[in-house]
Design a protein around this motif. Sequence first.
Motif, short mmCIF file in Angstrom:
data_model
loop_
_atom_site.label_atom_id
_atom_site.label_comp_id
_atom_site.label_asym_id
_atom_site.label_seq_id
_atom_site.Cartn_x
_atom_site.Cartn_y
_atom_site.Cartn_z
N UNK A 270 17.11 -29.17 -18.49
CA UNK A 270 15.98 -29.40 -17.58
C UNK A 270 14.81 -30.05 -18.33
N UNK A 271 14.59 -29.60 -19.56
CA UNK A 271 13.50 -30.17 -20.36
C UNK A 271 13.74 -31.65 -20.64
N UNK A 272 14.98 -32.00 -20.94
CA UNK A 272 15.28 -33.38 -21.33
C UNK A 272 15.51 -34.32 -20.14
N UNK A 273 15.94 -33.76 -18.99
CA UNK A 273 16.32 -34.63 -17.88
C UNK A 273 15.52 -34.40 -16.60
N UNK A 274 14.64 -33.38 -16.62
CA UNK A 274 13.94 -33.02 -15.40
C UNK A 274 14.75 -32.02 -14.60
N UNK A 275 14.06 -31.27 -13.72
CA UNK A 275 14.74 -30.18 -13.00
C UNK A 275 15.85 -30.68 -12.08
N UNK A 276 15.58 -31.74 -11.34
CA UNK A 276 16.56 -32.19 -10.33
C UNK A 276 17.90 -32.52 -10.99
N UNK A 277 17.88 -33.41 -11.98
CA UNK A 277 19.13 -33.81 -12.64
C UNK A 277 19.66 -32.69 -13.53
N UNK A 278 18.76 -32.07 -14.29
CA UNK A 278 19.17 -31.03 -15.23
C UNK A 278 19.90 -29.88 -14.55
N UNK A 279 19.37 -29.41 -13.43
CA UNK A 279 20.00 -28.28 -12.73
C UNK A 279 21.34 -28.69 -12.13
N UNK A 280 21.39 -29.86 -11.53
CA UNK A 280 22.65 -30.28 -10.89
C UNK A 280 23.75 -30.52 -11.93
N UNK A 281 23.37 -31.09 -13.06
CA UNK A 281 24.37 -31.30 -14.11
C UNK A 281 24.78 -29.98 -14.76
N UNK A 282 23.93 -28.97 -14.63
CA UNK A 282 24.22 -27.66 -15.25
C UNK A 282 25.12 -26.78 -14.38
N UNK A 283 25.43 -27.23 -13.17
CA UNK A 283 26.31 -26.42 -12.32
C UNK A 283 27.66 -26.19 -12.98
N UNK A 284 28.18 -27.26 -13.56
CA UNK A 284 29.48 -27.14 -14.23
C UNK A 284 29.33 -26.35 -15.53
N UNK A 285 28.23 -26.62 -16.26
CA UNK A 285 27.96 -25.90 -17.52
C UNK A 285 28.00 -24.40 -17.29
N UNK A 286 27.24 -23.93 -16.28
CA UNK A 286 27.13 -22.49 -16.01
C UNK A 286 28.49 -21.90 -15.65
N UNK A 287 29.27 -22.63 -14.86
CA UNK A 287 30.56 -22.07 -14.43
C UNK A 287 31.51 -21.88 -15.61
N UNK A 288 31.43 -22.74 -16.62
CA UNK A 288 32.27 -22.57 -17.81
C UNK A 288 31.91 -21.28 -18.56
N UNK A 289 30.63 -21.00 -18.68
CA UNK A 289 30.20 -19.80 -19.41
C UNK A 289 30.64 -18.51 -18.70
N UNK A 290 30.89 -18.60 -17.39
CA UNK A 290 31.18 -17.39 -16.60
C UNK A 290 32.67 -17.05 -16.57
N UNK A 291 33.47 -17.84 -17.24
CA UNK A 291 34.92 -17.59 -17.28
C UNK A 291 35.19 -16.21 -17.87
N UNK A 292 36.06 -15.45 -17.23
CA UNK A 292 36.45 -14.14 -17.76
C UNK A 292 35.52 -13.01 -17.37
N UNK A 293 34.55 -13.30 -16.51
CA UNK A 293 33.63 -12.26 -16.05
C UNK A 293 34.10 -11.77 -14.68
N UNK A 294 33.95 -10.48 -14.42
CA UNK A 294 34.33 -9.93 -13.11
C UNK A 294 33.60 -10.65 -11.98
N UNK A 295 34.32 -10.92 -10.88
CA UNK A 295 33.71 -11.62 -9.75
C UNK A 295 33.43 -13.08 -10.04
N UNK A 296 34.21 -13.68 -10.98
CA UNK A 296 33.94 -15.04 -11.43
C UNK A 296 33.99 -16.07 -10.31
N UNK A 297 34.90 -15.88 -9.35
CA UNK A 297 35.03 -16.86 -8.25
C UNK A 297 33.73 -16.94 -7.45
N UNK A 298 33.18 -15.77 -7.14
CA UNK A 298 31.92 -15.73 -6.38
C UNK A 298 30.78 -16.32 -7.20
N UNK A 299 30.78 -16.02 -8.50
CA UNK A 299 29.72 -16.53 -9.37
C UNK A 299 29.81 -18.05 -9.51
#
Length: 326
Positions: A270-299
């Motif tokens: 977000x700091x480098x790209x601004x909130x709009x682009x940074x957050x949208x590009x981070x959707x995939x980033x966040x989902x990778x980190x959540x692998x192996x966590x309970x309720x992962x599909x919902x997350x």
Amino acid sequence: MNTIKIGNVEIRKTAALAPMASVADRAYREICKEWGACYMVGELASAKALTFSDRKTEELLFVSDAERPMAVQLFGNEPDVMAKGAEKALKYRPDILDLNMGCPVPKVAGNGAGSALMKDPLLAYEIVKAVVSVSNVPVTVKIRKGWDENSVNAVPFAKLMEKAGAAAITVHGRTKNQMYRPFSDSTIIKAVKEAVSVPVIGNGDILTAEDAARMYEETGCDLVMVGRGSYGNPFLFRQIKTYLETGVIPPLPPLPERLAVMRKQVELAVRYKGEYIGMRESRRTASYYLKGIGGAAKLRAACGQLKTMEDLDNIIAMALSHGERH
């Protein structure tokens, strides 16, 4: 700690971060560096777009001191255009210039660049020569096993690239047609290593610390490069480094720490790209980190809607309440 040299650039012999379009951006690279990546190559940038001063392409070339030693990577299929693009890229003060001759995606290979150059070794030779002639930093080349199983030419191709002035060669152990499946072939990396005198970097299927150690052992390569294995798992670099030094693999950090690292990466984006682009590009980033966590599909579904840091904090709270699967 062992080191290797690419030209005059000294690199610790642990594990490097591979160039990955739309993944290995500055935020991701800085996090991987914090967790032990010894060298990194930025997202591939079009030399032709650079010659037109394309702002988006120029953003791909930014090198922060926190990331060094770092290469920027160019693709294209015209020697003069690649040389002009290299001159522009050098203004960003990379430690190394890497030329992509391995990318299999249609919009690159379909236009005669990336892995398509493996079908035209003489053109590839002219490209490397042209870039070396204008570069004041080492020039390296990333290749694949070949175009397909009927044209496995990594060894003669690598020898030609060395002759053209390449200071190191990265080999991904699959053909273009294999994309990212089935398994990477370590024997071709070994064959290239035995055929050239410049450093060889082995790439493909490094998912664990043991994979990295095995790549070193089986191929004799000078450095291993991690790509998809680091998605949501920059901790792998520390595991590899510690395993190579001590023979012990440290466990992953506890869940709260991993989620804090995820949050930091999104914050940087977000700091480098601004909130709009940074957050949208981070959707995939966040989902990778959540692998192996309970309720992962919902997350992961919630990650697909990320728009603000507050949204991310809600997902982190949910993830902490679910905990890890056992």
